[in-house]
Design a protein around this motif. Structure first.
Motif, short mmCIF file in Angstrom:
data_model
loop_
_atom_site.label_atom_id
_atom_site.label_comp_id
_atom_site.label_asym_id
_atom_site.label_seq_id
_atom_site.Cartn_x
_atom_site.Cartn_y
_atom_site.Cartn_z
N PHE A 184 0.83 -1.20 0.00
CA PHE A 184 0.00 0.00 0.00
C PHE A 184 0.87 1.25 0.00
O PHE A 184 2.00 1.24 0.52
N LYS A 185 0.31 2.31 -0.55
CA LYS A 185 0.89 3.63 -0.37
C LYS A 185 -0.20 4.53 0.20
O LYS A 185 -1.38 4.37 -0.13
N PHE A 186 0.20 5.42 1.10
CA PHE A 186 -0.80 6.27 1.77
C PHE A 186 -0.22 7.64 2.06
O PHE A 186 1.00 7.83 2.10
N LYS A 187 -1.12 8.59 2.29
CA LYS A 187 -0.74 9.94 2.67
C LYS A 187 -1.45 10.32 3.96
O LYS A 187 -2.66 10.08 4.09
N LYS A 188 -0.71 10.90 4.88
CA LYS A 188 -1.32 11.39 6.12
C LYS A 188 -2.14 12.64 5.86
O LYS A 188 -3.20 12.84 6.46
N SER A 189 -1.66 13.48 4.95
CA SER A 189 -2.38 14.70 4.54
C SER A 189 -2.34 14.79 3.03
O SER A 189 -1.50 14.17 2.38
N LEU A 190 -3.25 15.57 2.48
CA LEU A 190 -3.35 15.66 1.01
C LEU A 190 -2.07 16.17 0.38
O LEU A 190 -1.70 15.77 -0.72
N LEU A 191 -1.37 17.05 1.08
CA LEU A 191 -0.14 17.63 0.53
C LEU A 191 1.11 16.87 0.95
O LEU A 191 2.22 17.21 0.53
N GLY A 192 0.95 15.85 1.78
CA GLY A 192 2.10 15.10 2.25
C GLY A 192 2.60 14.10 1.22
O GLY A 192 1.95 13.85 0.19
N GLY A 193 3.74 13.51 1.50
CA GLY A 193 4.31 12.52 0.59
C GLY A 193 3.72 11.14 0.82
O GLY A 193 3.14 10.84 1.87
N TRP A 194 3.87 10.29 -0.17
CA TRP A 194 3.38 8.93 -0.07
C TRP A 194 4.28 8.11 0.87
O TRP A 194 5.50 8.23 0.83
N PHE A 251 1.68 -3.54 8.80
CA PHE A 251 2.72 -2.70 9.40
C PHE A 251 3.19 -1.62 8.42
O PHE A 251 3.06 -1.74 7.20
N SER A 252 3.72 -0.56 9.02
CA SER A 252 4.40 0.49 8.26
C SER A 252 5.43 1.13 9.17
O SER A 252 5.17 1.34 10.36
N GLU A 253 6.58 1.39 8.62
CA GLU A 253 7.61 2.14 9.36
C GLU A 253 7.62 3.61 8.95
O GLU A 253 8.55 4.33 9.23
N MET A 254 6.54 4.01 8.25
CA MET A 254 6.34 5.39 7.82
C MET A 254 7.47 5.88 6.91
O MET A 254 7.81 7.06 6.88
N GLU A 255 8.04 4.95 6.14
CA GLU A 255 9.10 5.32 5.20
C GLU A 255 8.48 5.78 3.88
O GLU A 255 7.36 5.36 3.52
N PRO A 256 9.17 6.63 3.14
CA PRO A 256 8.64 7.11 1.86
C PRO A 256 8.37 5.96 0.88
O PRO A 256 9.11 4.97 0.86
N TYR A 257 7.31 6.10 0.11
CA TYR A 257 6.98 5.10 -0.91
C TYR A 257 7.80 5.35 -2.16
O TYR A 257 7.83 6.46 -2.71
N LYS A 302 11.05 -3.22 0.80
CA LYS A 302 10.76 -2.69 2.14
C LYS A 302 9.65 -3.49 2.81
O LYS A 302 9.73 -3.78 4.01
N CYS A 303 8.63 -3.86 2.05
CA CYS A 303 7.52 -4.62 2.62
C CYS A 303 7.96 -6.02 3.05
O CYS A 303 7.57 -6.51 4.12
N GLU A 304 8.79 -6.65 2.24
CA GLU A 304 9.30 -7.97 2.61
C GLU A 304 10.12 -7.88 3.89
O GLU A 304 10.04 -8.76 4.76
N ALA A 305 10.90 -6.83 4.02
CA ALA A 305 11.72 -6.64 5.23
C ALA A 305 10.84 -6.46 6.47
O ALA A 305 11.13 -6.98 7.55
N MET A 306 9.73 -5.71 6.30
CA MET A 306 8.82 -5.51 7.44
C MET A 306 8.16 -6.82 7.84
O MET A 306 8.01 -7.12 9.04
N VAL A 307 7.75 -7.62 6.85
CA VAL A 307 7.14 -8.91 7.15
C VAL A 307 8.13 -9.82 7.89
O VAL A 307 7.78 -10.47 8.88
#
Length: 362
Positions: free
Chosen positions: A45-55, A75-81, A89-94
């Motif tokens: 997944f990719k997500f934004k905390k705010s509309l102007l924030g980064g993925w 999980f997410s470590e809040m790293e840039p997408y 990155k996702c495999e490392a988190m798993v």
């Protein structure tokens, strides 16, 4: 969109909305890919905390086949997408999550120190169904615990939820299969109080809820009480058969009855520590299972000449003393309830428990 993809989006949105993560629904959330790892399917997944924030990048899974039951790797470590590195990155988190739980399992197997303040149990179910809304209603009615899901984040058909209470993290996840390796069926035999019914419940279960509480900075006793509240709420479901916890299987009614004593300020000791008991030609022996969650060694009495009820009462009294008073038993010292009573304490390899235990000479 498949049912599994829809479920993954709902689960990811709920997890990100948790107070310990974003604290609200993400401004944007998009499915960015999928991959297979350890024969399970994961969603990027990719997500934004705010509309102007980064993925930012996050992962959810793992799913087996086309089912909507997952193993809780969210999980997410809040790293840039970055599409070029997102899967890595996702495999490392798993792998990080899997390694944590494998380490905990290895500690249990080798009898190493149990993480103090962590509690895990398995609610046995007759059908693979978890009504999250009914669970929340019971949790609020019985214990006044609410806000496990914000009003702005409604969710239907949930298979797993996570929430925090006073800094402690609780999770409830549906596993659409029996407890692995026949563990519940085997250890149900240890419950001498309701052996036949406990074995029957374990044998007939078709799915289970994985219930866990991580205490964080909270006192282990507070984490234990929260675990009992969450588990008791799960056990009120119509398809709940019992709970595999502390090395035995409890039926719903006795577990819930013990839990409800907290409303009167009592300690639900039998829900937190199981005292096993057996008798042979050498005498009465007993052991505890559950004290390691409080940072204590498990207890054993071996070949006592006292009656089973006397041995059981002593083990329960000592367990209560250790948990509520924070007492520490030391090898070579003595324990007693009067100036004359001096019960020797010996730390050695367990007879009925894995690893070391504190033997009480009684």
């Amino acid at each position: 969109m498949t049912a599994q993809e829809k479920n993954a989006i709902e689960v990811m949105e709920e997890w990100l909305s948790h107070p310990q993560e974003l604290g609200k629904k993400p401004a944007k959330l998009a499915l960015a890919g999928t991959f297979e790892l350890h024969e399970l399917r994961y969603y990027i997944f990719k997500f934004k905390k705010s509309l102007l924030g980064g993925w930012k990048v996050a992962v959810c899974g793992g799913y087996e086949g086309d089912g909507v039951g997952h193993c809780g790797h969210i999980f997410s470590e809040m790293e840039p997408y970055d599409p070029a590195t997102a899967q890595e990155k996702c495999e490392a988190m798993v792998e990080k999550i899997r390694q944590y739980w494998m380490d905990r399992a290895q500690e249990e197997e080798e009898g190493q120190e149990h993480p103090s303040g962590s509690f895990v149990g398995f609610v046995l179910l007759s059908t693979p169904v978890f009504d999250a809304e009914a669970f929340r209603a019971v949790l609020k009615a019985d214990w006044g615990i609410e806000d496990t899901e914000g009003e702005e984040n409604p969710r239907e058909g949930g298979e797993a939820i996570a929430f925090s209470v006073d800094g402690m993290m609780a999770t409830v996840g549906l596993m659409e299969s029996k407890v692995p390796n026949g563990e519940a069926e085997y250890w149900a035999n240890s419950n001498f109080m309701t052996r036949e019914q406990s074995v029957a419940a374990a044998q007939s279960h078709q799915a289970h809820l994985l219930v866990a509480v991580l205490g964080g900075e909270a006192a282990p006793l507070e984490a234990g009480k929260l675990f009992v509240k969450v588990a008791a709420a799960c056990l009120k479901a119509p398809n709940a058969l019992g709970i595999y916890d502390c090395g035995t299987v409890w039926l719903p009614e006795p577990f819930i009855q013990s839990a409800m004593t907290m409303q009167e300020g009592e300690l639900p000791l039998t829900d937190l520590v199981f005292v096993g008991l057996f008798q042979n030609e050498n005498g009465v022996s007993s052991w505890t299972n559950g004290l390691r969650s409080f940072g204590k060694e498990e207890l054993e009495i071996v070949n006592s000449s006292h009656t089973p009820s006397e041995v059981y009462d002593l083990m329960m009294n000592i367990s209560s003393y250790l948990i509520q008073e924070g007492a520490v038993l030391r090898d070579g010292e003595t324990l007693g309830y009067s100036a004359k009573q001096k019960l020797p304490i010996t730390r050695s390899q367990g007879v009925c428990v894995d690893g070391q235990s504190m033997k009480i000479g009684f």
